[in-house]
Design a protein around this motif. Structure first.
Motif, PDB file in Angstrom:
ATOM      1  N   GLU A   5      22.477 -29.991  25.897  1.00  9.41           N
ATOM      2  CA  GLU A   5      21.756 -30.877  26.816  1.00  9.41           C
ATOM      3  C   GLU A   5      20.877 -30.146  27.831  1.00  9.41           C
ATOM      4  O   GLU A   5      19.903 -30.720  28.316  1.00  9.41           O
ATOM      5  CB  GLU A   5      22.765 -31.759  27.582  1.00  9.41           C
ATOM      6  N   ILE A   6      21.233 -28.915  28.167  1.00 13.51           N
ATOM      7  CA  ILE A   6      20.521 -28.227  29.247  1.00 13.51           C
ATOM      8  C   ILE A   6      19.487 -27.242  28.711  1.00 13.51           C
ATOM      9  O   ILE A   6      18.288 -27.354  28.996  1.00 13.51           O
ATOM     10  CB  ILE A   6      21.521 -27.523  30.187  1.00 13.51           C
ATOM     11  N   LEU A   7      19.928 -26.277  27.924  1.00 11.00           N
ATOM     12  CA  LEU A   7      18.999 -25.234  27.473  1.00 11.00           C
ATOM     13  C   LEU A   7      17.823 -25.764  26.654  1.00 11.00           C
ATOM     14  O   LEU A   7      16.692 -25.288  26.818  1.00 11.00           O
ATOM     15  CB  LEU A   7      19.755 -24.158  26.700  1.00 11.00           C
ATOM     16  N   PRO A   8      18.021 -26.750  25.763  1.00 11.21           N
ATOM     17  CA  PRO A   8      16.858 -27.246  25.018  1.00 11.21           C
ATOM     18  C   PRO A   8      15.786 -27.870  25.914  1.00 11.21           C
ATOM     19  O   PRO A   8      14.616 -27.951  25.518  1.00 11.21           O
ATOM     20  CB  PRO A   8      17.458 -28.306  24.080  1.00 11.21           C
ATOM     21  N   ARG A   9      16.153 -28.276  27.129  1.00 15.83           N
ATOM     22  CA  ARG A   9      15.197 -28.905  28.040  1.00 15.83           C
ATOM     23  C   ARG A   9      14.597 -27.911  29.042  1.00 15.83           C
ATOM     24  O   ARG A   9      13.667 -28.257  29.763  1.00 15.83           O
ATOM     25  CB  ARG A   9      15.875 -30.047  28.794  1.00 15.83           C
ATOM     26  N   PHE A  10      15.152 -26.690  29.080  1.00 17.19           N
ATOM     27  CA  PHE A  10      14.651 -25.709  30.048  1.00 17.19           C
ATOM     28  C   PHE A  10      13.243 -25.273  29.652  1.00 17.19           C
ATOM     29  O   PHE A  10      12.998 -24.849  28.529  1.00 17.19           O
ATOM     30  CB  PHE A  10      15.597 -24.510  30.106  1.00 17.19           C
ATOM     31  N   ARG A  11      12.317 -25.369  30.601  1.00 17.40           N
ATOM     32  CA  ARG A  11      10.889 -25.108  30.378  1.00 17.40           C
ATOM     33  C   ARG A  11      10.313 -26.000  29.283  1.00 17.40           C
ATOM     34  O   ARG A  11       9.335 -25.649  28.627  1.00 17.40           O
ATOM     35  CB  ARG A  11      10.651 -23.627  30.062  1.00 17.40           C
ATOM     36  N   ASN A  12      10.934 -27.158  29.111  1.00 13.67           N
ATOM     37  CA  ASN A  12      10.493 -28.084  28.074  1.00 13.67           C
ATOM     38  C   ASN A  12      10.621 -29.527  28.553  1.00 13.67           C
ATOM     39  O   ASN A  12      10.837 -30.428  27.749  1.00 13.67           O
ATOM     40  CB  ASN A  12      11.343 -27.869  26.816  1.00 13.67           C
ATOM     41  N   LEU A  13      10.512 -29.733  29.871  1.00 14.80           N
ATOM     42  CA  LEU A  13      10.653 -31.065  30.453  1.00 14.80           C
ATOM     43  C   LEU A  13       9.290 -31.741  30.565  1.00 14.80           C
ATOM     44  O   LEU A  13       8.332 -31.151  31.071  1.00 14.80           O
ATOM     45  CB  LEU A  13      11.273 -30.974  31.848  1.00 14.80           C
ATOM     46  N   SER A  14       9.215 -32.970  30.123  1.00  8.78           N
ATOM     47  CA  SER A  14       8.001 -33.748  30.344  1.00  8.78           C
ATOM     48  C   SER A  14       7.993 -34.262  31.778  1.00  8.78           C
ATOM     49  O   SER A  14       9.050 -34.342  32.417  1.00  8.78           O
ATOM     50  CB  SER A  14       7.957 -34.935  29.380  1.00  8.78           C
ATOM     51  N   PRO A  15       6.839 -34.610  32.325  1.00 11.32           N
ATOM     52  CA  PRO A  15       6.808 -35.137  33.702  1.00 11.32           C
ATOM     53  C   PRO A  15       7.727 -36.330  33.910  1.00 11.32           C
ATOM     54  O   PRO A  15       8.322 -36.479  34.982  1.00 11.32           O
ATOM     55  CB  PRO A  15       5.338 -35.511  33.891  1.00 11.32           C
ATOM     56  N   SER A  16       7.867 -37.157  32.906  1.00 10.66           N
ATOM     57  CA  SER A  16       8.715 -38.352  33.040  1.00 10.66           C
ATOM     58  C   SER A  16      10.201 -38.019  33.040  1.00 10.66           C
ATOM     59  O   SER A  16      11.030 -38.872  33.364  1.00 10.66           O
ATOM     60  CB  SER A  16       8.423 -39.328  31.911  1.00 10.66           C
ATOM     61  N   ALA A  17      10.564 -36.773  32.692  1.00  9.94           N
ATOM     62  CA  ALA A  17      11.972 -36.373  32.642  1.00  9.94           C
ATOM     63  C   ALA A  17      12.470 -35.829  33.966  1.00  9.94           C
ATOM     64  O   ALA A  17      13.629 -35.428  34.079  1.00  9.94           O
ATOM     65  CB  ALA A  17      12.175 -35.326  31.554  1.00  9.94           C
ATOM     66  N   VAL A  18      11.594 -35.794  34.978  1.00  6.17           N
ATOM     67  CA  VAL A  18      11.949 -35.275  36.298  1.00  6.17           C
ATOM     68  C   VAL A  18      11.663 -36.342  37.340  1.00  6.17           C
ATOM     69  O   VAL A  18      10.576 -36.921  37.365  1.00  6.17           O
ATOM     70  CB  VAL A  18      11.140 -34.005  36.633  1.00  6.17           C
ATOM     71  N   GLU A  19      12.651 -36.604  38.207  1.00  7.02           N
ATOM     72  CA  GLU A  19      12.479 -37.605  39.258  1.00  7.02           C
ATOM     73  C   GLU A  19      12.890 -37.009  40.601  1.00  7.02           C
ATOM     74  O   GLU A  19      13.768 -36.143  40.669  1.00  7.02           O
ATOM     75  CB  GLU A  19      13.336 -38.840  38.995  1.00  7.02           C
ATOM     76  N   ALA A  20      12.268 -37.485  41.657  1.00 11.28           N
ATOM     77  CA  ALA A  20      12.662 -37.113  43.014  1.00 11.28           C
ATOM     78  C   ALA A  20      13.718 -38.093  43.501  1.00 11.28           C
ATOM     79  O   ALA A  20      13.647 -39.291  43.227  1.00 11.28           O
ATOM     80  CB  ALA A  20      11.458 -37.127  43.940  1.00 11.28           C
ATOM     81  N   LYS A  21      14.695 -37.574  44.246  1.00 11.97           N
ATOM     82  CA  LYS A  21      15.722 -38.427  44.847  1.00 11.97           C
ATOM     83  C   LYS A  21      15.361 -38.668  46.310  1.00 11.97           C
ATOM     84  O   LYS A  21      14.676 -39.628  46.631  1.00 11.97           O
ATOM     85  CB  LYS A  21      17.102 -37.793  44.683  1.00 11.97           C
ATOM     86  N   THR A  22      15.772 -37.785  47.206  1.00  9.34           N
ATOM     87  CA  THR A  22      15.461 -37.992  48.632  1.00  9.34           C
ATOM     88  C   THR A  22      14.102 -37.429  49.025  1.00  9.34           C
ATOM     89  O   THR A  22      13.609 -37.707  50.113  1.00  9.34           O
ATOM     90  CB  THR A  22      16.547 -37.342  49.511  1.00  9.34           C
ATOM     91  N   GLY A  23      13.512 -36.603  48.164  1.00 10.11           N
ATOM     92  CA  GLY A  23      12.224 -36.002  48.485  1.00 10.11           C
ATOM     93  C   GLY A  23      11.789 -35.084  47.369  1.00 10.11           C
ATOM     94  O   GLY A  23      12.512 -34.887  46.375  1.00 10.11           O
ATOM     95  N   PRO A  24      10.621 -34.461  47.493  1.00 10.82           N
ATOM     96  CA  PRO A  24      10.061 -33.651  46.407  1.00 10.82           C
ATOM     97  C   PRO A  24      10.850 -32.385  46.084  1.00 10.82           C
ATOM     98  O   PRO A  24      10.638 -31.789  45.031  1.00 10.82           O
ATOM     99  CB  PRO A  24       8.652 -33.307  46.917  1.00 10.82           C
ATOM    100  N   MET A  25      11.735 -31.957  46.970  1.00  9.12           N
ATOM    101  CA  MET A  25      12.563 -30.782  46.700  1.00  9.12           C
ATOM    102  C   MET A  25      13.945 -31.152  46.173  1.00  9.12           C
ATOM    103  O   MET A  25      14.720 -30.286  45.776  1.00  9.12           O
ATOM    104  CB  MET A  25      12.714 -29.931  47.968  1.00  9.12           C
ATOM    105  N   ASP A  26      14.265 -32.436  46.184  1.00 12.79           N
ATOM    106  CA  ASP A  26      15.575 -32.925  45.746  1.00 12.79           C
ATOM    107  C   ASP A  26      15.364 -33.694  44.448  1.00 12.79           C
ATOM    108  O   ASP A  26      15.008 -34.870  44.459  1.00 12.79           O
ATOM    109  CB  ASP A  26      16.176 -33.826  46.831  1.00 12.79           C
ATOM    110  N   LEU A  27      15.593 -32.999  43.327  1.00 12.74           N
ATOM    111  CA  LEU A  27      15.207 -33.539  42.032  1.00 12.74           C
ATOM    112  C   LEU A  27      16.414 -33.851  41.157  1.00 12.74           C
ATOM    113  O   LEU A  27      17.505 -33.317  41.339  1.00 12.74           O
ATOM    114  CB  LEU A  27      14.310 -32.535  41.292  1.00 12.74           C
ATOM    115  N   VAL A  28      16.170 -34.707  40.182  1.00 16.69           N
ATOM    116  CA  VAL A  28      17.122 -34.941  39.099  1.00 16.69           C
ATOM    117  C   VAL A  28      16.323 -34.986  37.807  1.00 16.69           C
ATOM    118  O   VAL A  28      15.188 -35.463  37.788  1.00 16.69           O
ATOM    119  CB  VAL A  28      17.917 -36.252  39.313  1.00 16.69           C
TER     120      VAL A  28
END
Length: 276
Positions: free
Chosen positions: A22-45
């Protein structure tokens, strides 16, 4: 319910498998839609965080039936989990991708943190590096160990004593309110080096392996600290929270001061006035 060596092995193997899937296959392979901000731009999921936590939650419930699972992303959705944690007999605390900003930015400084907490006390902690497939683990009373496949585990003893002006300290200046930062920066100048890696997993690993001597944190989230504090304690280090000795992941106080060597016992008093 005792935590057996077989259970510990099962947790470690599950973390390794989930990291591979789940983790390594996505490392340096994340689409923009696969990253979201929680409390701010430095707090991601990312989708890696959510997928890894879901699988590790299933493993925890299989290995320790009836346990409470305290996952970082689950708590984001349901804050009542932390309240239940205060009275839980047995809990598994999971940070599926610690250092998510690094991970999402393509920086190979992230890890998986897992801790088992019994009646408010951490009894097992794991700091896993998915990139190198190695880990540091500690069982209460059993020491802290660096492990990698095919090698005998190496017992860890933390950093050698050094004067304050020569130690490496982790001080997350960005986590403090802006009005406090100048004073915190001034205090940090007393150390040989003060910085943050934006990854508790790796900061604790560096303390255990003797490359850093001190961690200061105004945040005491259990998924960041429960495993690492135990590792440092099993290396012979000390911890203070809220100015008092010890750390309870289920009812933490802040600030948190973790010292990997003797001679730093006055650090809690120096940092006590700085909180969020």
């Amino acid at each position: 319910m005792p935590l057996t060596d077989d259970m510990i092995t099962a947790f470690i193997e599950a973390v390794r498998e989930v990291a591979r899937d789940e983790i390594l296959p996505r490392f340096r392979n994340l689409s923009p839609s696969a990253v979201e901000a929680k409390t701010g731009p430095m707090d991601l999921v990312t989708e890696a965080d959510r997928a890894a936590e879901a699988r590790l939650t299933e493993v925890a419930r299989e290995l320790l039936p009836g346990c409470l699972v305290v996952g970082e992303e689950a708590v984001e959705e349901d804050g009542s989990i932390l309240e239940a944690f205060r009275s839980a007999e047995l809990a598994v605390v999971i940070d599926p991708v610690d250092g998510t900003w690094n991970f999402a930015s393509g920086v190979a400084c992230f890890g998986v943190i897992l801790a088992v907490v019994e009646r408010g006390e951490t009894i097992f902690g794991l700091l896993y590096d998915p990139v190198m497939d190695d880990w540091i683990m500690a069982k209460r009373g059993g020491g802290a160990w660096f492990c990698r496949p095919g090698r005998a585990p190496e017992r860890l003893s933390g950093p050698a004593p050094l004067p304050r002006d020569q130690i490496h300290a982790f001080v997350p200046l960005n986590l403090y309110p802006r009005p406090q930062r100048a004073a915190i920066a001034a205090l940090s100048e007393d150390y040989g080096r003060a910085l943050t890696l934006r990854c508790s997993c790796y900061e604790y690993r560096l303390m255990a392996t003797g490359h850093a001597a001190l961690m200061i944190s105004p945040m005491v989230k259990p998924w960041d600290h429960a495993a690492g504090v135990l590792v440092v304690q099993e290396c012979g280090g000390k911890v203070w929270s809220g100015g008092q000795p010890g750390y309870s992941p289920a009812a933490p106080r802040y600030p948190l001061v973790v010292a990997g060597q003797d001679g730093l016992g006055d650090e809690p008093a120096r940092w006590q006035g700085f909180t969020l």
